[in-house]
Structure formats: structure tokens, C-alpha cells
Scaffold this motif. Sequence first.
Motif: not given
Length: 134
Positions: A112-125, A127-133
Amino acid sequence: MDMLLLNFAHPLTLAQQEQIEALTGQIIKRIVDVPVQMANDKRFAPQIAELANAAELTPEEWQSEAMLVNLPGYAPAAGCLLAEIHGRSGHFPAIVRIRPVEGSSPTVYEVAEIINLQTLREAARISRQEGENA
């Protein structure tokens, strides 16, 4: 660029391998098949370490190979295996997501797809930082 495919699930068909190569734009140079059978009456950490050891990769290969992982279907084993791989490689791997082909009988599975988990992790970080700001 060539890649190593660590397969901790069912054997991949030739069609699935071709789908992986088409999605990644890379050639699979080697597939390492590691059968997974978890003993539920034993701790998972040592079993997962044994699975990773069964791939027979050197520390250098863990850290430098272009690697794609087909995870086991059992969620607790997959989660533990991701932690083990991260510890050995220093990052999360890209993974393969396989799904049944709609309407196939007997059931046929496709990539179905190839999921780059490191990219997912970096995007989540981010989002977290934007939420903190906010």
C-alpha cells in the motif's frame, strides 16, 4: 541506491518486491527473512533482541545501510522491534504497509505504501513545538 529489506513477516512475493522498488525508486539488493514466533509466556525484550540478532547485521550495517523493514503483524512485537532497531541504527526505519486487494478471491496482498517513520517522528516534534509556542 540499493536497499536492504528486513522482513519480519510473511515472505514477500515477487510482485510485492517490484511494488516496493517502484514506490522507493530503489533496488532491493538483499532481503533478510527473519521468522517471528513470540512466546507469550516469556519477556519480549530478549526475544526481540534475538530477532534483531538473527538478521546478522554488523553494527556498521545497522547504522549505514539504506534499510526498509516489513514488521511482524503482532503489534507488541512490532513496537518492541522498532525500539530495538532505533537503538541499533540511531533512527527509525522506513516500513512497508501491506493491504489486501479489494475484491480479490482468494485474498491477494499488495504494498500500500512505504512509511518513513523518522520523517513521521520529525513532523510530530515540529507539531509539538508549535503547540508549545501557541
